[in-house]
Design a protein around this motif. Structure first.
Motif, short mmCIF file in Angstrom:
data_model
loop_
_atom_site.label_atom_id
_atom_site.label_comp_id
_atom_site.label_asym_id
_atom_site.label_seq_id
_atom_site.Cartn_x
_atom_site.Cartn_y
_atom_site.Cartn_z
N ASP A 1 -3.59 93.18 -72.55
CA ASP A 1 -3.36 92.62 -73.89
C ASP A 1 -2.51 91.36 -73.80
O ASP A 1 -2.79 90.36 -74.48
N THR A 2 -1.46 91.40 -72.99
CA THR A 2 -0.59 90.23 -72.85
C THR A 2 -1.35 89.05 -72.27
O THR A 2 -1.29 87.94 -72.80
N ALA A 3 -2.07 89.27 -71.18
CA ALA A 3 -2.78 88.18 -70.51
C ALA A 3 -3.86 87.60 -71.41
O ALA A 3 -4.04 86.38 -71.48
N GLU A 4 -4.61 88.46 -72.11
CA GLU A 4 -5.69 87.98 -72.98
C GLU A 4 -5.13 87.25 -74.20
O GLU A 4 -5.67 86.24 -74.64
N SER A 5 -4.03 87.75 -74.75
CA SER A 5 -3.48 87.18 -75.97
C SER A 5 -3.01 85.75 -75.78
O SER A 5 -3.14 84.91 -76.69
N TYR A 6 -2.47 85.45 -74.62
CA TYR A 6 -1.91 84.12 -74.39
C TYR A 6 -2.78 83.24 -73.48
O TYR A 6 -2.36 82.15 -73.09
N ASP A 7 -4.00 83.71 -73.20
CA ASP A 7 -4.91 82.95 -72.34
C ASP A 7 -4.24 82.58 -71.02
O ASP A 7 -4.32 81.45 -70.55
N ASP A 8 -3.53 83.55 -70.46
CA ASP A 8 -2.85 83.32 -69.20
C ASP A 8 -3.82 83.24 -68.03
O ASP A 8 -4.91 83.82 -68.07
N THR A 9 -3.42 82.54 -66.99
CA THR A 9 -4.07 82.66 -65.69
C THR A 9 -3.27 83.68 -64.88
O THR A 9 -2.07 83.50 -64.66
N VAL A 10 -3.92 84.72 -64.45
CA VAL A 10 -3.24 85.84 -63.81
C VAL A 10 -3.22 85.66 -62.30
O VAL A 10 -4.18 85.19 -61.70
N TYR B 1 -10.12 92.95 -67.79
CA TYR B 1 -9.71 91.58 -68.09
C TYR B 1 -10.93 90.66 -68.08
O TYR B 1 -11.86 90.83 -67.30
N THR B 2 -10.93 89.67 -68.97
CA THR B 2 -12.08 88.76 -69.07
C THR B 2 -11.71 87.31 -68.80
O THR B 2 -12.54 86.42 -68.95
N GLY B 3 -10.46 87.06 -68.41
CA GLY B 3 -10.02 85.68 -68.20
C GLY B 3 -10.08 85.23 -66.76
O GLY B 3 -10.97 85.61 -66.00
N ARG B 4 -9.10 84.41 -66.37
CA ARG B 4 -9.02 83.83 -65.03
C ARG B 4 -7.97 84.57 -64.21
O ARG B 4 -6.87 84.81 -64.71
N ALA B 5 -8.29 84.86 -62.95
CA ALA B 5 -7.30 85.55 -62.12
C ALA B 5 -7.43 85.14 -60.67
O ALA B 5 -8.53 84.95 -60.15
N VAL B 6 -6.28 85.01 -60.03
CA VAL B 6 -6.20 84.87 -58.57
C VAL B 6 -5.86 86.23 -58.02
O VAL B 6 -4.84 86.82 -58.38
N VAL B 7 -6.71 86.76 -57.16
CA VAL B 7 -6.53 88.10 -56.61
C VAL B 7 -6.06 87.96 -55.16
O VAL B 7 -6.76 87.37 -54.33
N ASP B 8 -4.89 88.49 -54.88
CA ASP B 8 -4.26 88.27 -53.58
C ASP B 8 -3.74 89.59 -53.03
O ASP B 8 -3.53 90.57 -53.76
N ALA B 9 -3.56 89.60 -51.73
CA ALA B 9 -2.79 90.64 -51.04
C ALA B 9 -3.23 92.05 -51.42
O ALA B 9 -4.37 92.44 -51.19
N ASP C 1 -16.23 96.43 -54.73
CA ASP C 1 -17.02 97.25 -55.66
C ASP C 1 -16.68 96.96 -57.12
O ASP C 1 -17.00 97.75 -58.01
N LEU C 2 -16.06 95.83 -57.36
CA LEU C 2 -15.55 95.52 -58.69
C LEU C 2 -16.67 95.12 -59.65
O LEU C 2 -17.57 94.36 -59.30
N ASP C 3 -16.59 95.61 -60.89
CA ASP C 3 -17.48 95.21 -61.97
C ASP C 3 -16.61 94.57 -63.04
O ASP C 3 -15.90 95.25 -63.77
N THR C 4 -16.64 93.26 -63.15
CA THR C 4 -15.74 92.56 -64.06
C THR C 4 -16.40 91.35 -64.68
O THR C 4 -17.31 90.75 -64.09
N LYS C 5 -15.92 90.97 -65.86
CA LYS C 5 -16.34 89.74 -66.50
C LYS C 5 -15.33 88.61 -66.26
O LYS C 5 -15.54 87.47 -66.72
N ALA C 6 -14.27 88.91 -65.54
CA ALA C 6 -13.26 87.90 -65.24
C ALA C 6 -13.79 86.89 -64.24
O ALA C 6 -14.72 87.17 -63.48
N THR C 7 -13.17 85.72 -64.24
CA THR C 7 -13.47 84.68 -63.25
C THR C 7 -12.37 84.72 -62.20
O THR C 7 -11.19 84.49 -62.52
N LEU C 8 -12.75 85.01 -60.96
CA LEU C 8 -11.76 85.30 -59.93
C LEU C 8 -11.79 84.29 -58.79
O LEU C 8 -12.85 83.80 -58.40
N VAL C 9 -10.60 84.05 -58.25
CA VAL C 9 -10.44 83.41 -56.95
C VAL C 9 -9.76 84.43 -56.06
O VAL C 9 -8.65 84.90 -56.36
N CYS C 10 -10.41 84.81 -54.97
CA CYS C 10 -9.88 85.81 -54.03
C CYS C 10 -9.32 85.09 -52.82
O CYS C 10 -9.98 84.21 -52.26
N THR C 11 -8.10 85.48 -52.39
CA THR C 11 -7.41 84.73 -51.33
C THR C 11 -7.08 85.62 -50.13
O THR C 11 -5.91 85.87 -49.84
#
Length: 475
Positions: free
Chosen positions: A289-298, A321-329, A337-347
């Protein structure tokens, strides 16, 4: 094909690789002259109508290769306002060698000489919008002339990407464009020639200052780091590096047991505690809710730990989550196996890359195809970290050569995640990953240049990220 913006980046990257723009201009001018020889016989009258940018500079060079023709050069504007040093040098060379040149400072005074061939070198691929004076008057005169017309790179007034024009555009019989086809030329009623001017293939393959230049001035937004629990430094580094890369605000959501410790690392971070010692599925709804409400990049993963319920929580977050996220560590095991509508950058680092189903190797440059296949399979951008980083979105793949062995110290990957997130709010995922990797490595290189190689700390790089990000003239 290559867009105008990408072409500008590739030009700059070529210079970064040791091929100066002056050399490229010489090759471009020679290519124009070759095309003139195909269109007109020796002794023909050739009029060059040139702007004050590098497009005009290319044509100034061409004039020197056309001594078997009767060449006249019309510069639209005053010579002292020529926009680049290399174009000005080539204009000056024409003056010193007594070529027929004229400065047109008033559109009312423009008069196209009688000629067999006109070279349109007024505006290049980077200029959009309706033609201004005196170019608009010159374009109308060119179109009305009883002469063949050769356009340099793109007909003036035509958008190089869309092929559209806002008002008058030069109607060219032929176009000589450089390095690669421009999308806007696909449907023009002109004979288009693509000329190789010596830009190395690596200028498109590597990430360089041209890519960095394309995102400078377009930063901002909020970054929301979900991390911490067993570890506290990682989320703090990610949050701080996002600010250093241009984010306006950086929040860290962490267990209340460590929130005060994370806050203690930097007063610039806004730490939001939640109940517990680790991230669990119970916190996911509020975080989404927090991330979506403020259009945060996670940024999710730094310092989370590897407890089963923490991985479950990371998976639940990313699937909700449906926004932008950097997935790390520690969040990366959720990806395959993830099913998501989010836009991800995996590092992933090398080990994490293999665990995601990618190749297991010390040299990522030998497995770029496999990394591209992995990115295509998971449907997200992969930024694989190694001695040379490799970035792919499943269709495009780039390599990043910045960085040094001092950066094997812990925490540099957390910085990278934060830098990418700082860019991701205003930049497309693939570009954010490419430029973020370049900036992170360059920040480490600046520490090395300052003598901080032995004993380099990730926190040292926080001081050099801004210079790496905005000091493009020094990279």
């Amino acid at each position: 094909m290559i867009t105008a913006a990408r072409m500008a980046a590739v030009d700059e990257n070529a210079e970064y690789l040791g091929v100066p723009r002056k050399q490229l201009m010489e090759s471009s001018g020679n290519a124009i002259a070759r095309r003139v020889r195909e269109m007109a016989s020796p002794g023909a009258n050739v009029a060059i109508v040139a702007g004050r940018g590098n497009n005009g500079g290319d044509a100034f060079v061409a004039a020197r290769f056309l001594d078997e023709y009767d060449v006249s050069v019309l510069l639209l504007g005053r010579a002292e306002t020529i926009g680049t040093d290399i174009a000005r040098e080539n204009w000056d060379a024409l003056q010193q060698a007594d070529y027929d040149t004229t400065e047109v400072t008033d559109s009312r005074a423009f008069e196209l000489p009688d000629c067999d061939l006109v070279i349109d070198a007024m505006l290049g691929t980077g200029v959009t919008g309706a033609l201004r004076e005196p170019a608009a008057t010159a374009a109308r005169a060119i179109n009305d002339a009883d002469a063949s017309v050769l356009a340099v790179d793109v007909p003036s007034g035509l958008n190089a990407d869309s092929g559209e024009s806002e008002g008058t555009a030069v109607e060219a019989d032929a176009v000589v464009t450089f390095h690669d086809m421009k999308p806007g030329l696909a449907d023009v009623a002109s004979d288009v020639t693509v000329s190789d001017i010596g830009i190395p293939a690596a200028a498109e393959r590597i990430v360089g200052p041209g890519d960095l230049r394309s995102v400078q001035g377009n930063v901002g937004g909020r970054v929301f780091v979900i991390g911490g629990g067993p570890f506290t430094g990682a989320p703090a580094l990610a949050g701080q590096s996002a600010l250093r890369a241009g984010a306006d605000l950086s929040f860290v959501a962490a267990p209340d047991s460590v929130a005060s410790v994370i806050q203690g690392y930097a007063e610039d971070l806004i730490v939001q505690p939640y109940d517990g010692d680790i991230l669990t599925p119970e916190q996911v709804d509020d975080l989404v809710d927090t991330a979506e409400s403020y259009d945060d990049t996670v940024v999710i993963g730094p310092g989370l730990g590897n407890a089963d319920e923490t991985l479950d929580a990371a998976t639940d977050f990313l699937e909700s989550y449906t926004g932008r996220a950097v997935v790390d560590a520690d969040a990366l095991p959720a990806i395959p196996d993830l099913d998501t509508k989010a836009t991800l950058v995996c590092t992933p680092n090398r080990k994490e890359l293999a665990e995601m189903g990618g190749p297991d190797t010390d040299d990522l440059t030998e497995v770029t195809d496999e990394i591209e296949d992995l990115a295509a399979d998971i449907g997200h951008v992969v930024l694989a970290k190694g001695k040379t980083d490799v970035v792919s979105d499943g269709e495009r793949t780039r390599v990043v050569r910045t960085g040094n062995t001092g950066m094997t110290v812990g925490g540099t990957g957390d910085l990278l995640a934060g830098i990418v997130a700082g860019l991701f709010g205003t930049t497309e995922a693939f570009d954010a990953a490419c430029v973020g990797s370049f900036v992170n490595g360059r920040a480490g290189d600046l520490c090395y240049d300052d003598g901080r190689y032995e004993g380099l700390l990730a926190s040292d790089m926080l001081e050099t990220i801004p210079a790496a990000m905005w000091g493009a003239d020094d990279v």
